[in-house]
Design an enzyme around this catalytic site. Sequence first.
Site, PDB file in Angstrom:
ATOM      1  N   LYS A   1      79.031  69.465  20.841  1.00  0.00           N
ATOM      2  CA  LYS A   1      80.240  68.863  21.413  1.00  0.00           C
ATOM      3  C   LYS A   1      81.171  68.541  20.241  1.00  0.00           C
ATOM      4  O   LYS A   1      80.899  67.668  19.423  1.00  0.00           O
ATOM      5  CB  LYS A   1      79.852  67.597  22.178  1.00  0.00           C
ATOM      6  CG  LYS A   1      80.957  66.576  22.407  1.00  0.00           C
ATOM      7  CD  LYS A   1      81.998  67.025  23.414  1.00  0.00           C
ATOM      8  CE  LYS A   1      83.009  65.906  23.674  1.00  0.00           C
ATOM      9  NZ  LYS A   1      83.966  65.683  22.575  1.00  0.00           N
TER      10      LYS A   1
ATOM     11  N   GLY B   1      78.382  57.996  16.058  1.00  0.00           N
ATOM     12  CA  GLY B   1      79.646  57.482  16.579  1.00  0.00           C
ATOM     13  C   GLY B   1      79.523  56.031  16.970  1.00  0.00           C
ATOM     14  O   GLY B   1      78.802  55.264  16.316  1.00  0.00           O
ATOM     15  N   SER B   2      80.208  55.658  18.039  1.00  0.00           N
ATOM     16  CA  SER B   2      80.283  54.245  18.413  1.00  0.00           C
ATOM     17  C   SER B   2      79.007  53.783  19.111  1.00  0.00           C
ATOM     18  O   SER B   2      78.271  54.577  19.696  1.00  0.00           O
ATOM     19  CB  SER B   2      81.477  54.027  19.333  1.00  0.00           C
ATOM     20  OG  SER B   2      81.268  54.735  20.541  1.00  0.00           O
TER      21      SER B   2
ATOM     22  N   GLY C   1      79.394  54.535  22.845  1.00  0.00           N
ATOM     23  CA  GLY C   1      79.175  55.948  23.151  1.00  0.00           C
ATOM     24  C   GLY C   1      77.695  56.298  23.066  1.00  0.00           C
ATOM     25  O   GLY C   1      77.140  56.944  23.958  1.00  0.00           O
ATOM     26  N   GLY C   2      77.048  55.864  21.990  1.00  0.00           N
ATOM     27  CA  GLY C   2      75.623  56.164  21.796  1.00  0.00           C
ATOM     28  C   GLY C   2      74.790  55.575  22.925  1.00  0.00           C
ATOM     29  O   GLY C   2      73.900  56.236  23.466  1.00  0.00           O
TER      30      GLY C   2
ATOM     31  N   GLU D   1      73.193  57.531  15.846  1.00  0.00           N
ATOM     32  CA  GLU D   1      73.496  56.635  14.734  1.00  0.00           C
ATOM     33  C   GLU D   1      74.761  55.901  15.119  1.00  0.00           C
ATOM     34  O   GLU D   1      75.782  56.531  15.410  1.00  0.00           O
ATOM     35  CB  GLU D   1      73.702  57.480  13.486  1.00  0.00           C
ATOM     36  CG  GLU D   1      73.867  56.642  12.262  1.00  0.00           C
ATOM     37  CD  GLU D   1      74.353  57.487  11.107  1.00  0.00           C
ATOM     38  OE1 GLU D   1      73.880  58.607  10.939  1.00  0.00           O
ATOM     39  OE2 GLU D   1      75.234  56.994  10.402  1.00  0.00           O
TER      40      GLU D   1
ATOM     41  N   CYS E   1      79.433  54.922   7.444  1.00  0.00           N
ATOM     42  CA  CYS E   1      78.438  54.146   8.191  1.00  0.00           C
ATOM     43  C   CYS E   1      77.663  53.220   7.266  1.00  0.00           C
ATOM     44  O   CYS E   1      77.080  52.240   7.722  1.00  0.00           O
ATOM     45  CB  CYS E   1      77.507  55.074   8.955  1.00  0.00           C
ATOM     46  SG  CYS E   1      77.271  56.634   8.146  1.00  0.00           S
TER      47      CYS E   1
ATOM     48  N   GLU F   1      79.971  44.976  13.718  1.00  0.00           N
ATOM     49  CA  GLU F   1      80.557  45.928  12.762  1.00  0.00           C
ATOM     50  C   GLU F   1      82.068  46.001  12.971  1.00  0.00           C
ATOM     51  O   GLU F   1      82.551  46.092  14.097  1.00  0.00           O
ATOM     52  CB  GLU F   1      79.956  47.330  12.990  1.00  0.00           C
ATOM     53  CG  GLU F   1      80.515  48.380  12.037  1.00  0.00           C
ATOM     54  CD  GLU F   1      80.087  49.818  12.390  1.00  0.00           C
ATOM     55  OE1 GLU F   1      79.821  50.579  11.461  1.00  0.00           O
ATOM     56  OE2 GLU F   1      80.032  50.171  13.577  1.00  0.00           O
TER      57      GLU F   1
HETATM   58  P1  NAP Z   1      82.906  57.716  19.619  1.00  0.00           P
HETATM   59  O1  NAP Z   1      84.076  57.200  20.341  1.00  0.00           O
HETATM   60  O2  NAP Z   1      81.582  57.165  20.000  1.00  0.00           O
HETATM   61  O3  NAP Z   1      82.909  59.316  19.835  1.00  0.00           O
HETATM   62  C1  NAP Z   1      81.881  60.167  19.325  1.00  0.00           C
HETATM   63  C2  NAP Z   1      81.694  61.347  20.273  1.00  0.00           C
HETATM   64  O4  NAP Z   1      81.066  60.915  21.480  1.00  0.00           O
HETATM   65  C3  NAP Z   1      82.991  62.006  20.714  1.00  0.00           C
HETATM   66  O5  NAP Z   1      82.755  63.377  20.902  1.00  0.00           O
HETATM   67  C4  NAP Z   1      83.295  61.339  22.040  1.00  0.00           C
HETATM   68  O6  NAP Z   1      84.088  62.140  22.881  1.00  0.00           O
HETATM   69  C5  NAP Z   1      81.896  61.148  22.603  1.00  0.00           C
HETATM   70  N1  NAP Z   1      81.767  59.954  23.451  1.00  0.00           N
HETATM   71  C6  NAP Z   1      82.156  58.686  23.142  1.00  0.00           C
HETATM   72  N2  NAP Z   1      81.816  57.838  24.145  1.00  0.00           N
HETATM   73  C7  NAP Z   1      81.205  58.588  25.072  1.00  0.00           C
HETATM   74  C8  NAP Z   1      80.637  58.282  26.353  1.00  0.00           C
HETATM   75  N3  NAP Z   1      80.639  57.034  26.846  1.00  0.00           N
HETATM   76  N4  NAP Z   1      80.105  59.298  27.049  1.00  0.00           N
HETATM   77  C9  NAP Z   1      80.097  60.564  26.569  1.00  0.00           C
HETATM   78  N5  NAP Z   1      80.617  60.909  25.384  1.00  0.00           N
HETATM   79  C10 NAP Z   1      81.165  59.934  24.634  1.00  0.00           C
HETATM   80  O7  NAP Z   1      83.019  57.536  18.074  1.00  0.00           O
HETATM   81  P2  NAP Z   1      84.215  57.834  17.060  1.00  0.00           P
HETATM   82  O8  NAP Z   1      85.417  58.356  17.771  1.00  0.00           O
HETATM   83  O9  NAP Z   1      83.647  58.656  16.003  1.00  0.00           O
HETATM   84  O10 NAP Z   1      84.530  56.453  16.388  1.00  0.00           O
HETATM   85  C11 NAP Z   1      84.715  55.294  17.112  1.00  0.00           C
HETATM   86  C12 NAP Z   1      83.835  54.213  16.529  1.00  0.00           C
HETATM   87  O11 NAP Z   1      82.514  54.719  16.246  1.00  0.00           O
HETATM   88  C13 NAP Z   1      84.264  53.657  15.215  1.00  0.00           C
HETATM   89  O12 NAP Z   1      85.264  52.705  15.365  1.00  0.00           O
HETATM   90  C14 NAP Z   1      82.970  53.085  14.682  1.00  0.00           C
HETATM   91  O13 NAP Z   1      82.778  51.799  15.187  1.00  0.00           O
HETATM   92  C15 NAP Z   1      81.924  53.969  15.194  1.00  0.00           C
HETATM   93  N6  NAP Z   1      81.372  54.904  14.198  1.00  0.00           N
HETATM   94  C16 NAP Z   1      80.210  54.565  13.610  1.00  0.00           C
HETATM   95  C17 NAP Z   1      79.627  55.415  12.712  1.00  0.00           C
HETATM   96  C18 NAP Z   1      78.303  55.071  12.104  1.00  0.00           C
HETATM   97  O14 NAP Z   1      77.677  55.926  11.535  1.00  0.00           O
HETATM   98  N7  NAP Z   1      77.830  53.863  12.205  1.00  0.00           N
HETATM   99  C19 NAP Z   1      80.232  56.622  12.376  1.00  0.00           C
HETATM  100  C20 NAP Z   1      81.445  56.968  13.007  1.00  0.00           C
HETATM  101  C21 NAP Z   1      81.976  56.084  13.928  1.00  0.00           C
HETATM  102  P3  NAP Z   1      85.635  62.389  22.532  1.00  0.00           P
HETATM  103  O15 NAP Z   1      85.648  63.475  21.494  1.00  0.00           O
HETATM  104  O16 NAP Z   1      86.222  62.819  23.804  1.00  0.00           O
HETATM  105  O17 NAP Z   1      86.177  61.098  22.034  1.00  0.00           O
END
Ligand code: NAP
Length: 523
Positions: free
Chosen positions: A184, A241-242, A245-246, A265, A302, A391
């Site tokens: 994805k 990611g978030s 989301g995770g 993660e 991260c 975080e």
């Molecule tokens: P994200 O919003 O979780 O998105 C990551 C992926 O998952 C994207 O492809 C997103 O789709 C998909 N997604 C998100 N929520 C979903 C759900 N409920 N159901 C299905 N798919 C879902 O993360 P991000 O955009 O990378 O960053 C947002 C936040 O993630 C940051 O502010 C930070 O807090 C956190 N983050 C943490 C780390 C770490 O390693 N700790 C690393 C990066 C980010 P779309 O492409 O359509 O958005």
Amino acid sequence: MTITGEALIGGHAVRGNGGSFQAFDPSTRAPIEPAFHMVDAGQIDEACRLAEAAFDPFRATSNEARATFLETIAAQILELGDELIVRAMTESGLPRARLEGERGRTMGQLKLFADLLREGSWADVRIDSALPDRQPLPRPDLRLRMIGLGPVAVFAASNFPLAFSVAGGDTAAALAAGCPVVLKAHSAHPGTSELVARAVVKAIELCKLPAGVFALLTGTGNGIGQGLVAHPSIKAVGFTGSRSGGQALMGVAAARAQPIPVYAEMSSINPFFLMPEALAARGEQIATAFAASMTMGVGQFCTNPGLVLGLKGPEFDRFAEKAAQALSSIEAGTMLTAGIASAYQSGVHKLAQHEAVDALKEATHTEGKGGPALFRTSGKAFLTEQALHGEIFGPASLLVACDSVDEMRAITESLEGQLTATVQMDEGDTELVRALLPVLERKVGRILANGMPTGVEVSTAMVHGGPFPATSDGRSSSVGTAAIQRFLRPVCYQNLAQSLLPDVLRDDNEGVWRRRDGALTKA
Ligand code: NAP
């Protein structure tokens, strides 16, 4: 290479049947051409079915064949040339040097897994020879090897458009394990994703592998990711990611008729400990290095150090003053997406408003940018206010002035799971650190002495993981060769004839490490 905005399914560019969307340049907020077409449920289904059909022939390939495939992907990524770097810069706002380094790391990861395959011990072969005369019962011939789990859904990460994305660590580990990957793409860098995906597809052609070994799904919104994780052909998930989301994807995976593992993660504040002797001897020097680490990549790592623990007193005050001073000369930087920038701004605003928190360095931010922010609170407040534990993804950190070593330890006990813990220590701090280590071992995946947590070596001994919510499953690593374990499971063969056994388990397959009757041997 032309970016067409298409998905890649079955080795072909496929125009998504859903709606369309565009990427944005985070530094100008201007849309970037072309439009990308979102896959629909039927296209997700097709990619997953093809991956399932490719699984048996792909996992039957030799270690050498898969090693060559991984190396061919690396070579094809390099062939993309500057177009890849320029597109990734435009979509992520990250600078050239960082992305060139990240490309090198991505290729290095693929090559590391190729080396692992050639070395062969990943299959964890165990042979317990038959004991026909054993009393009271004979023992059968038992042989174990690891095999791939099946097709893996991988989610590209926003903060590493190359190294944790299309051909990043999760993909390299899954392919090494013999698992097809359905990827994805992250909606923030779809053009970068398409370029790298085309390189992977080209490598599949060159290596004459089944086309279903890899697919790229393009789109935004939760439907694609959730549909992918729910698909019965998918057998494991890799996500960065978030937390929300995770956890949503963990919920989808657990609710399936056949639940599957999710390696997500998510969230880590990476505590950074200032031990008394080190603080007294080198506080200012540590403060300068810390400020550089917490603002590296606009804090979007991260492993960013988001929490600093030390004993209150003049040394701690000097550290705080020096860190704030170092941060004051660092300008706000473009963040990866408008969403991440606004989440950062609201996170630092909330912390600044908290009555138990002092702002030592206020964040200055304009639209789309995040400036460094430094806060201070007391150990007592941190222990009682859960709101201070979350975080803030970006260049922000919270200093906690502890009353005593016991309070520092109590705070450590109160933390959620973390990717890293860093201990700044001198020799005289050894006994304090020794006492803290058992707590740290329970809380984190990697413990560092006198370094900075940002910068993760890709190697055999690296652990990039940790208890929840750092990751959904702290038993594994997403970086380094240990990452392959996430996509493997053991199979035992009892009393099978040599001719039926997989090559790696046959008696004549010498030269690969195996545990024969309990002893490690190559014989
Ligand atoms: P994200 O919003 O979780 O998105 C990551 C992926 O998952 C994207 O492809 C997103 O789709 C998909 N997604 C998100 N929520 C979903 C759900 N409920 N159901 C299905 N798919 C879902 O993360 P991000 O955009 O990378 O960053 C947002 C936040 O993630 C940051 O502010 C930070 O807090 C956190 N983050 C943490 C780390 C770490 O390693 N700790 C690393 C990066 C980010 P779309 O492409 O359509 O958005």
